[in-house]
Design an enzyme around this catalytic site. Structure first.
Site, PDB file in Angstrom:
ATOM      1  N   PRO A  82       1.930 -23.421  65.529  1.00 32.87           N
ATOM      2  CA  PRO A  82       1.516 -24.818  65.703  1.00 32.87           C
ATOM      3  C   PRO A  82       2.692 -25.770  65.443  1.00 32.87           C
ATOM      4  CG  PRO A  82       0.043 -23.643  64.219  1.00 32.87           C
ATOM      5  CD  PRO A  82       1.197 -22.751  64.472  1.00 32.87           C
ATOM      6  N   GLU A  83       2.802 -26.799  66.282  1.00 36.20           N
ATOM      7  CA  GLU A  83       3.861 -27.801  66.129  1.00 36.20           C
ATOM      8  C   GLU A  83       3.207 -29.139  65.774  1.00 36.20           C
ATOM      9  OE1 GLU A  83       6.582 -27.559  69.504  1.00 36.20           O
ATOM     10  OE2 GLU A  83       6.099 -25.449  69.754  1.00 36.20           O
TER      11      GLU A  83
ATOM     12  N   LYS B 111       5.222 -29.855  59.872  1.00 33.63           N
ATOM     13  CA  LYS B 111       4.128 -28.962  60.266  1.00 33.63           C
ATOM     14  C   LYS B 111       3.209 -28.650  59.088  1.00 33.63           C
ATOM     15  CE  LYS B 111       7.201 -26.781  63.643  1.00 33.63           C
ATOM     16  NZ  LYS B 111       7.961 -25.543  63.946  1.00 33.63           N
TER      17      LYS B 111
ATOM     18  N   ARG C   9      -2.025 -12.911  61.119  1.00 34.09           N
ATOM     19  CA  ARG C   9      -0.775 -12.327  60.613  1.00 34.09           C
ATOM     20  C   ARG C   9      -0.537 -12.585  59.132  1.00 34.09           C
ATOM     21  NH1 ARG C   9       3.520 -12.602  65.338  1.00 34.09           N
ATOM     22  NH2 ARG C   9       4.618 -11.270  63.878  1.00 34.09           N
TER      23      ARG C   9
ATOM     24  N   ARG D 207      15.123 -17.111  70.237  1.00 32.36           N
ATOM     25  CA  ARG D 207      13.947 -17.734  70.848  1.00 32.36           C
ATOM     26  C   ARG D 207      14.078 -17.836  72.367  1.00 32.36           C
ATOM     27  NH1 ARG D 207      11.162 -20.401  66.736  1.00 32.36           N
ATOM     28  NH2 ARG D 207       9.487 -20.351  68.248  1.00 32.36           N
TER      29      ARG D 207
END
Ligand SMILES: [Zn+2]
Length: 303
Positions: free
Chosen positions: A2-3, A60, A143, A293
């Site tokens: 999530p950003e 975040k 996770r 990335r």
């Protein structure tokens, strides 16, 4: 992960649904490692009977202001999310999770569970808080990389020292942006995603911002002209605001605080669109790697 737009969506949802409620107690936790800086028994004792005064976002991080000058901070990391559910739909009674038959191999599954828990992404519940007014705050995280902290309010200043400015803050001017860029080296996409430089931009919106700006993600800082920096700066706010409007991106794990998907992915241009046609020019979207990335860009629109 999530950003800024995803975390802001959750924060808005929490203010709407649970602001003013009291945390009656911790009712379930099968992953104490999610709780940082305290043993579970201590966390359980200290969080009890605290009122939720307001919820804010910093980068975040979800910051829940609690009575007694305390904060509950939650970082969702890769796959964490908060789900607010009515306790009438949840297998809880007299302060205990009663039907452990629902929990199979770490997943909460069963026809009698609330509809929102039929979505597999919402089934990995590891923490359950019971709130006043008949609410449950459940935390799902497949996770288990998320981080919960119950801390004093001065924690905010230590958090602040590690983070760059908020891109939606009116004080985030072009001068601020340019001076941060001026102190940076490397590829523009990596610099945009560095939380010590800019808060809340990650892989999705880094790609989208650079698409709007017409700049390739692998351009070096050194190679960027002032007019390109202006274009990047001017793309940050519209992209993030559009993503908040669509309640974030749910290509994978993200769900809002009611367990529902966001819709930005239906309106994105390049992120995870490799080999597809660019919606603007008809060119092809390419995927490359920058460091560890991925990055996506239109081979025609972005120079
Ligand atoms: Zn294009």
């Amino acid at each position: 992960m999530p950003e800024l737009p995803e975390v802001q969506t959750i924060v808005n949802d929490l203010n709407e649904s649970i602001k003013g409620k009291t945390i009656i107690g911790l009712r379930y936790c099968d992953a104490p490692k999610l709780i940082k800086g305290a043993v579970l028994a201590d966390f359980k004792k200290r969080i009890k009977n605290r009122k939720i005064e307001k919820v804010e976002r910093r980068a975040k991080n979800i910051i829940i202001f609690l009575s007694g000058e305390m904060l509950l901070t939650i970082h969702l990391k890769m796959t964490g999310h908060i789900i607010i559910i009515s306790n009438s739909q949840f297998p809880i009674s007299n302060g205990r999770v009663v039907s452990r038959q629902y929990i199979k191999k770490g997943r909460w599954v069963g026809e009698n569970l609330p509809e929102v828990l039929q979505d597999p992404r919402n089934q990995y519940i590891h923490i359950v808080l019971e709130l006043s007014g008949g609410y449950i705050l459940a935390y799902s995280d497949v996770r288990k990389f998320g981080e919960w902290r119950l801390v004093k309010r001065d924690y905010l200043s230590s958090l602040e020292s590690k983070l760059g400015p908020e891109p939606l803050d009116p004080k985030f001017t072009f001068d601020v942006f340019q001076s941060i860029i001026g102190r940076s080296t490397g590829k523009i996409k990596s610099v945009l995603m560095d939380q010590a430089k800019f808060s809340g931009i990650g892989n999705i919106y880094g790609d989208e911002i650079l698409f709007y700006a017409g700049v390739r993600p692998d351009r070096t800082i050194k190679s960027l002209k002032t007019k390109e920096l202006v274009k990047i700066y001017k793309s940050i706010r519209p992209v993030l605001e559009k993503a908040i409007k669509y309640r974030g991106s749910s290509e994978s794990d993200f769900r809002d605080a009611f367990g529902l998907k966001g819709h930005y992915q239906e309106h994105s241009f390049v992120y995870r669109k490799e080999k597809q046609r660019c919606g603007k020019c008809g060119g092809v979207v390419k995927k490359i790697r920058i460091g560890q990335r991925s990055a996506h860009y239109c081979t025609k629109c972005q120079k």
